[in-house]
Design an enzyme around this catalytic site. Structure first.
Site, mmCIF file in Angstrom:
data_model
loop_
_atom_site.group_PDB
_atom_site.id
_atom_site.type_symbol
_atom_site.label_atom_id
_atom_site.label_comp_id
_atom_site.label_asym_id
_atom_site.label_seq_id
_atom_site.Cartn_x
_atom_site.Cartn_y
_atom_site.Cartn_z
ATOM 1 N N ASP A 52 0.870 -1.186 0.000
ATOM 2 C CA ASP A 52 0.000 0.000 0.000
ATOM 3 C C ASP A 52 0.905 1.234 0.000
ATOM 4 O O ASP A 52 1.560 1.532 0.991
ATOM 5 C CB ASP A 52 -0.893 -0.038 1.253
ATOM 6 C CG ASP A 52 -1.856 1.148 1.278
ATOM 7 O OD1 ASP A 52 -1.774 2.012 0.379
ATOM 8 O OD2 ASP A 52 -2.688 1.197 2.201
ATOM 9 N N TRP A 199 27.978 15.963 -36.991
ATOM 10 C CA TRP A 199 28.612 15.710 -38.278
ATOM 11 C C TRP A 199 30.128 15.502 -38.060
ATOM 12 O O TRP A 199 30.760 16.249 -37.303
ATOM 13 C CB TRP A 199 28.387 16.903 -39.232
ATOM 14 C CG TRP A 199 29.157 16.732 -40.509
ATOM 15 C CD1 TRP A 199 28.728 16.106 -41.635
ATOM 16 C CD2 TRP A 199 30.495 17.147 -40.756
ATOM 17 N NE1 TRP A 199 29.725 16.102 -42.573
ATOM 18 C CE2 TRP A 199 30.828 16.733 -42.060
ATOM 19 C CE3 TRP A 199 31.460 17.810 -39.998
ATOM 20 C CZ2 TRP A 199 32.073 16.968 -42.650
ATOM 21 C CZ3 TRP A 199 32.705 18.044 -40.571
ATOM 22 C CH2 TRP A 199 32.992 17.638 -41.884
ATOM 23 N N ASP A 366 30.467 11.213 -57.692
ATOM 24 C CA ASP A 366 29.736 11.857 -56.596
ATOM 25 C C ASP A 366 29.017 13.109 -57.091
ATOM 26 O O ASP A 366 28.778 13.294 -58.290
ATOM 27 C CB ASP A 366 30.718 12.142 -55.433
ATOM 28 C CG ASP A 366 30.044 12.130 -54.082
ATOM 29 O OD1 ASP A 366 29.469 13.169 -53.699
ATOM 30 O OD2 ASP A 366 30.075 11.083 -53.397
ATOM 31 N N ASP A 367 28.710 13.990 -56.187
ATOM 32 C CA ASP A 367 27.926 15.201 -56.432
ATOM 33 C C ASP A 367 28.502 16.029 -57.589
ATOM 34 O O ASP A 367 29.724 16.152 -57.719
ATOM 35 C CB ASP A 367 27.996 16.019 -55.123
ATOM 36 C CG ASP A 367 26.941 17.087 -55.051
ATOM 37 O OD1 ASP A 367 26.273 17.321 -56.056
ATOM 38 O OD2 ASP A 367 26.816 17.678 -53.960
ATOM 39 N N LYS A 476 24.778 6.060 -54.492
ATOM 40 C CA LYS A 476 24.974 6.648 -53.167
ATOM 41 C C LYS A 476 23.815 7.612 -52.956
ATOM 42 O O LYS A 476 23.643 8.559 -53.726
ATOM 43 C CB LYS A 476 26.319 7.375 -53.134
ATOM 44 C CG LYS A 476 26.624 8.057 -51.805
ATOM 45 C CD LYS A 476 28.046 8.598 -51.829
ATOM 46 C CE LYS A 476 28.364 9.475 -50.653
ATOM 47 N NZ LYS A 476 29.669 10.151 -50.811
ATOM 48 N N TRP A 477 23.005 7.347 -51.938
ATOM 49 C CA TRP A 477 21.771 8.110 -51.675
ATOM 50 C C TRP A 477 22.032 9.043 -50.502
ATOM 51 O O TRP A 477 22.065 8.622 -49.359
ATOM 52 C CB TRP A 477 20.650 7.127 -51.341
ATOM 53 C CG TRP A 477 19.306 7.743 -51.134
ATOM 54 C CD1 TRP A 477 18.930 8.585 -50.136
ATOM 55 C CD2 TRP A 477 18.135 7.532 -51.936
ATOM 56 N NE1 TRP A 477 17.605 8.928 -50.261
ATOM 57 C CE2 TRP A 477 17.089 8.289 -51.352
ATOM 58 C CE3 TRP A 477 17.865 6.785 -53.089
ATOM 59 C CZ2 TRP A 477 15.800 8.306 -51.884
ATOM 60 C CZ3 TRP A 477 16.578 6.806 -53.609
ATOM 61 C CH2 TRP A 477 15.568 7.561 -53.015
ATOM 62 N N ASP A 478 22.202 10.317 -50.804
ATOM 63 C CA ASP A 478 22.635 11.277 -49.787
ATOM 64 C C ASP A 478 21.449 12.066 -49.234
ATOM 65 O O ASP A 478 20.348 12.097 -49.825
ATOM 66 C CB ASP A 478 23.658 12.237 -50.428
ATOM 67 C CG ASP A 478 24.689 12.754 -49.442
ATOM 68 O OD1 ASP A 478 24.448 12.673 -48.234
ATOM 69 O OD2 ASP A 478 25.736 13.262 -49.905
ATOM 70 N N ASN A 480 21.428 15.802 -46.999
ATOM 71 C CA ASN A 480 22.400 16.720 -46.407
ATOM 72 C C ASN A 480 21.859 17.862 -45.564
ATOM 73 O O ASN A 480 22.544 18.867 -45.389
ATOM 74 C CB ASN A 480 23.288 17.291 -47.520
ATOM 75 C CG ASN A 480 24.370 16.296 -47.896
ATOM 76 O OD1 ASN A 480 25.138 15.866 -47.045
ATOM 77 N ND2 ASN A 480 24.405 15.900 -49.158
ATOM 78 N N CYS A 526 23.586 7.521 -47.149
ATOM 79 C CA CYS A 526 24.523 8.532 -46.678
ATOM 80 C C CYS A 526 23.686 9.721 -46.209
ATOM 81 O O CYS A 526 22.624 9.990 -46.751
ATOM 82 C CB CYS A 526 25.416 8.940 -47.855
ATOM 83 S SG CYS A 526 26.506 10.324 -47.494
ATOM 84 N N ASP A 548 31.621 11.529 -42.900
ATOM 85 C CA ASP A 548 32.401 12.351 -43.828
ATOM 86 C C ASP A 548 33.808 12.545 -43.298
ATOM 87 O O ASP A 548 34.675 13.039 -44.018
ATOM 88 C CB ASP A 548 31.747 13.729 -43.988
ATOM 89 C CG ASP A 548 30.725 13.720 -45.114
ATOM 90 O OD1 ASP A 548 30.664 12.733 -45.854
ATOM 91 O OD2 ASP A 548 29.980 14.712 -45.234
HETATM 92 C C1 DGJ Z 1 27.868 14.551 -48.213
HETATM 93 C C2 DGJ Z 1 28.466 13.200 -48.323
HETATM 94 O O1 DGJ Z 1 28.621 12.614 -47.074
HETATM 95 C C3 DGJ Z 1 29.778 13.306 -49.073
HETATM 96 O O2 DGJ Z 1 30.406 12.062 -49.112
HETATM 97 C C4 DGJ Z 1 29.516 13.827 -50.446
HETATM 98 O O3 DGJ Z 1 28.741 12.903 -51.156
HETATM 99 C C5 DGJ Z 1 28.809 15.153 -50.363
HETATM 100 N N1 DGJ Z 1 27.645 15.093 -49.532
HETATM 101 C C6 DGJ Z 1 28.431 15.637 -51.725
HETATM 102 O O4 DGJ Z 1 27.676 16.751 -51.696
#
Ligand code: DGJ
Length: 727
Positions: A52, A199, A366-367, A476-478, A480, A526, A548
């Protein structure tokens, strides 16, 4: 695996690794009885003592002053009937009240493991691998039904949990919180361990004592985030890598999440994980069901390493899917740190040619290949070739890579849009934003509203146009930036709280579509490095770019933290140039290679600028990696010395066949008159004999005596690899 004692109302979920026991208490309340080491002879007599307690209301039996939900160890607690700790669910009903009172009604047993509708989850390949218990609870007044699912994997120290809420009545309800898991533990000293960061410094391990009060670990960013990985471990204070009790919780979700630990005045601890209730709301109309994401719980009696092994095996074998789940992952080179946006067709072809000669198997562009992208101020959303930059197009570059005997990969950031883009000019309302309020930028870009079908369809259409045309082997599918001004112009005001979850569901739908349509493409996730390194993404993409930050010293901690949960086959790790672009540190090419080999190996530098001597080292590294790739990608990984506490982080791999051992030992800073160290190996067969550089050692000797490691003569940032063979 699941033992039900209907007379006593006991559910005992067990395998040779753990027992998880639930009990139906008075008034059909579901109580948590025990979670820990397997109990063979459970008789059910042991009941949690009733006391209780003042100011703890008596419910459901108002006449029983010993019984209160406020002090009971519960399984999925509600709100408003006397338990003042955090509820597992909060639901606003049509009359404005928010009390929930779920009582046990019935159960179902299911062979294997059912799929989760629209959400990633672990799976089985054969029914015999697992058994699932579904407890059905109801709130009779509000005509709501909860289905709590528990899957016991036969051979794994893993219990998977998930929750569904069904509206079986005629009224509409607003879900404000629906955690995937709630677990009450009896009074004891406990510590917690999280993986937090930012980051370039992802998944830093932090351990602290659990004290009274509520501790919240979360992400409100619309993604699982660099800042707080959706993972939590509850550990006994004496637990180490190889000893002590450790319970790991891993949420299979890529959006905003919350993990809470609440220790009450009686020392009882409540743990919850799920979608972050902050800003969340979901309208549940009659006949509808809401599925909360899955949590995988691993139970270990032998420290953190055993927990990591359980998660590694589960996520490698029964979360990752598709052609690449068990396949050798190619050694890649990515041009990001080599060129950033400043490249042309000739430069890319030169890097390809040089890389192919070194033995690299995949070139990743890449980009910067699309729209008019020369910096990060434009073109996201315009997924068509930048003709001035690559006049002969992607097809030609893919052809050139293939002609060199290499695969060809491409970068996308499909969820984003630049203000300076054709897509934005055509559809300025497609971003997540609030009309009349400024739109915050991050990296000068906005987030597309992936909760909207027309937005997803447009991106799919643009991407398939490229992927159907060009021979792409890898994506690579980012991602950001994180969301701000959370609002969708396509949703009515009362549904705005649904946006972030709808976004995640939309993302998963797109990923499901693309990965099913292009099974031959290896996808790597990514988010500015490891900002979305979570089990949800791993369900669609078996690899993630870990960080990164490519500095070999910084990577020691990042990779150590990541390896707490995620398998080595999921962790992208590249050798980059020195001075390192993130930390400006210079480390040897050898050490950079050794550290990157504790992940899915690759390079991120300008191969055309390597000296002849460096090329020779790189060739050797690649040849070594290819020879030992199975061990390094799919072997069992052991942390030997911590990157967080030791100047000599060390780790090792044992091949699946147990016949090959690879050990890496690092010296971060060299010392004068340094002692001779002993490095004790793990996981070996104590009776077996192993050969190292012509000498033979017993497995017991290597584990209990250890290898003698003389001090380095190479200065700071030195590393050594040892390859042992079982005789
Ligand atoms: C962030 C990623 O982590 C990097 O490896 C690179 O792909 C840049 N973006 C490109 O903008």
């Amino acid at each position: 695996m699941i033992h039900v004692n209907e007379t006593e109302g006991i559910f005992h979920l067990t395998n040779r690794h753990y027992s998880y026991i639930l009990r139906i208490e008075e008034g059909q309340v579901v109580a948590q009885e025990y979670f820990g080491q397997p109990i063979k002879a459970y008789h059910g007599a042991r009941k949690y003592p009733r006391i209780d307690r003042s100011f703890s209301p008596n419910f459901p039996d108002a006449t029983d002053r010993l019984f209160s939900l406020d002090t009971l160890l519960q399984e999925y607690p509600g709100y408003g009937t006397g338990d003042y700790r955090s509820p597992a669910q909060q639901i606003k009903h049509e009359d404005g009240s928010d009390v929930t009172d779920f009582r046990y009604r019935s159960y179902e047993r299911i062979k294997g493991k059912p799929k989760l509708d629209g959400l990633p989850a672990t799976y089985v390949e054969m029914e015999e691998e697992a058994e699932t218990l579904v407890l059905i609870l109801e709130d009779a007044k509000e005509e709501l039904e909860l289905r709590l699912a528990y899957t016991v994997f036969r051979d794994r120290p893993i219990l998977s949990r998930s929750v569904q809420l069904h509206n079986v009545g005629t009224k509409t309800h607003d879900i404000q919180k629906l955690m995937s898991l709630s677990l009450d533990l009896p009074s004891q000293q406990l510590e917690c361990l999280t993986l937090n960061g930012t980051w370039g410094r992802e998944r830093m391990m932090e351990r602290e004592t659990i004290t009274r009060g509520i501790k919240v670990f979360d992400s409100k960013r619309g993604s699982s985030s660099h800042q707080m990985n959706p993972f939590l471990a509850i550990v006994s204070p004496e637990a180490t890598e190889y000893s002590g009790e450790v319970v790991g919780f891993s949420l299979v979700y890529s959006g905003s999440h919350q993990m809470t630990i609440e220790k009450d005045p009686y020392g009882q601890t409540r743990i919850q994980l799920g979608i972050n209730p902050f800003g969340f709301q979901w309208q549940l109309n009659p006949g509808e069901c809401f599925q909360a994401p899955e949590v995988n719980i691993s139970y270990s009696q032998h420290g953190m390493m055993q927990m990591s092994h359980a998660f590694h095996a589960l996520y490698r074998e029964r979360l990752a899917r598709g052609n690449f789940r068990d396949a050798d992952r190619p050694v890649l080179i990515n041009n990001w740190e080599a060129t950033y946006f400043d490249f042309d067709e000739t430069k890319i072809k030169q890097i390809m040619e040089e890389s192919a000669a070194l033995g690299i198997e995949l070139f990743v562009l890449d980009d910067g290949w699309f729209g008019r992208r020369d910096d990060d101020y434009s073109s996201l959303g315009d997924w068509f070739e930048y003709q001035e930059k690559i006049p002969n197009g992607l097809k030609h570059l893919a052809y050139h890579a293939h002609a060199q005997g290499m695969q060809f990969g491409l970068w996308f950031e499909p969820e984003m849009i630049s203000r300076n883009s054709r897509l934005f000019r055509d559809h300025p309302d497609w971003t997540i934003h609030i009309p009349g309020r400024g739109r915050s930028k991050g990296r000068d870009q906005y987030v597309l509203d992936f909760s909207r079908k027309e937005v997803r369809d447009n991106i799919i259409e643009q991407m398939t146009a490229v992927l159907d045309e060009v021979e792409i082997d890898y994506i690579k599918w980012d991602f950001n930036r994180n969301v701000t001004e959370v609002f969708s112009t396509a949703l009515p005001s009362e549904l705005q709280g649904e946006l972030l979850h709808r976004y995640v569901l939309g993302l998963y739908e797109v990923l499901e579509f693309l990965t099913a349509r292009y099974p031959h493409i290896l996808f790597e996730s990514c988010s500015g490095g490891g900002g979305r390194f979570d089990p949800g993404m791993l369900y669609y993409m078996p690899q993630t770019w870990t960080s990164d930050n490519t500095d070999a010293v910084a990577r020691l901690k990042i990779q150590h933290g990541t390896s707490m949960v995620y398998p080595i086959s999921s962790m992208g790790a590249h050798v980059s140039a020195v001075p390192n672009h993130q930390t400006h540190r210079k480390t040897s090419l050898e050490m950079r290679g050794h550290v990157a080999m504790a992940g899915v190996f690759g390079y991120e530098l300008d191969a055309t600028r390597l000296s002849e001597q460096e090329k020779a080292i790189v060739k050797q590294q690649i040849a070594f990696y290819k020879t030992h790739r199975r061990t390094l990608q799919y072997g069992t990984f052991y942390r030997l010395e911590s990157a967080f506490t030791s100047n000599h982080p060390a780790w090792m791999f044992i091949s699946q066949e147990q016949d090959e051992i690879i050990v890496c030992d690092v010296t971060v800073l060299s010392e004068a008159a340094a002692p001779i160290r002993t490095l004790k190996l793990s996981g070996l067969d104590p009776q077996a004999i192993y050969e190292l550089e012509g000498a033979r050692y017993g497995g017991d000797e290597l584990m209990y005596v250890g290898l003698y490691v003389p001090p380095t003569v190479n200065g700071d940032f030195d590393s050594r690899l040892y390859v042992l063979k079982k005789i």
